[in-house]
Design an enzyme around this catalytic site. Structure first.
Site, short mmCIF file in Angstrom:
data_model
loop_
_atom_site.label_atom_id
_atom_site.label_comp_id
_atom_site.label_asym_id
_atom_site.label_seq_id
_atom_site.Cartn_x
_atom_site.Cartn_y
_atom_site.Cartn_z
N HIS A 10 0.82 -1.21 0.00
CA HIS A 10 0.00 0.00 0.00
C HIS A 10 0.86 1.26 0.00
CE1 HIS A 10 0.92 0.90 4.21
NE2 HIS A 10 0.79 -0.40 4.44
N GLU A 88 -1.76 -6.83 7.42
CA GLU A 88 -0.42 -6.63 7.95
C GLU A 88 -0.20 -7.56 9.14
OE1 GLU A 88 2.56 -6.24 7.94
OE2 GLU A 88 2.97 -4.10 7.80
#
EC number: 5.4.2.11
Length: 249
Positions: A10, A88
């Protein structure tokens, strides 16, 4: 036949900018992060990539990066699968803490171990903590015991691999070109698996935000080649900046 897979971290998030441990906290992209998403889309467009399917996590910094990149690619229509397994790594009790301040308190070497070692997790988040994922409705259908209070890269890999085998790998074997937009550590886990990187070598791997990493795979999904799109020196500098986040000021 060559199979193509792109891994994209990202764009810069607000907590990347603030140098804070983020983990499963759902933070926004910065303006720079949104620009990185568009730039990633342009790099993939210039490469002539035409995707068949995309995957991302259930965290908006990855979702919005994917949306920005697909818009630039003029491939907004692509089917997108979202999975918590691409989230994550959970940073436990470190989530929300300033990385430099944590390094000053505990030492840079300890923070490097927490951030980049293979099998040593940070201190766990208590299940009663409001920030624990068991209190987040997006995970309400999951087994409470499957939701982590902390993770090492090793346990992140254990979480990610079922999604690779069940969702991504079959699409690649069917000849589809696949884009995975996720996070630094879920992508490090996939990188380790694909390239058979040792537990020691993975300590030094840093994945920069917003730069597509293109893998070319054979019929058995063995890696033929991989490279960052765009300027290799820019990718190197961006990876070095990621490494420096865990150092005391």
């Amino acid at each position: 036949m060559t199979r193509k897979l792109v891994l994209l971290r990202h764009g810069q998030s607000q907590w990347n900018l603030d140098n804070r441990f983020t983990g499963w906290v759902d933070v926004e992209l910065t303006d720079q992060g949104r620009q990185e998403a568009v730039a990633a889309g342009k790099l993939m467009k210039d490469e002539g990539l035409q995707f068949d399917v995309a995957h991302t996590s259930v965290l908006k910094r990855a979702i919005h990066t994917l949306q920005g990149a697909l818009k630039e690619l003029d491939q907004d229509w692509l089917p997108v699968s979202k999975s918590w397994r691409l989230n994550e790594r959970h940073y436990g009790g470190l989530q929300g803490l300033d990385k430099a301040e944590t390094a000053a308190k505990h030492g840079e070497e300890q923070v490097k171990i927490w951030r980049r070692s293979y099998d040593i997790p940070p201190p766990a988040m208590d299940v009663d903590d409001p920030g624990h994922p068991c209190h987040d409705r997006r995970y309400a259908t999951l087994d409470r015991n499957a939701l982590p209070g902390t993770e090492s890269l090793a346990t992140t890999l254990v979480r990610v691999l079922p999604y690779w085998h069940d969702a991504i790998a079959p699409q690649l074997k069917a000849g589809q070109t696949v884009l995975v937009t996720a996070h630094g550590n879920s992508l490090r886990a996939l990188y380790k698996y694909l390239n058979d990187v040792s537990n020691e070598q993975i300590l030094e791997l840093n994945i920069p935000t917003g730069i597509p990493l293109l893998f070319e795979l054979d019929d058995n999904l063995q890696v033929r080649s991989f490279r960052y799109l765009g300027d290799p020196e820019a990718a190197k500098r961006a990876a070095e900046a990621v490494a420096n986040q865990g150092k005391a000021k």
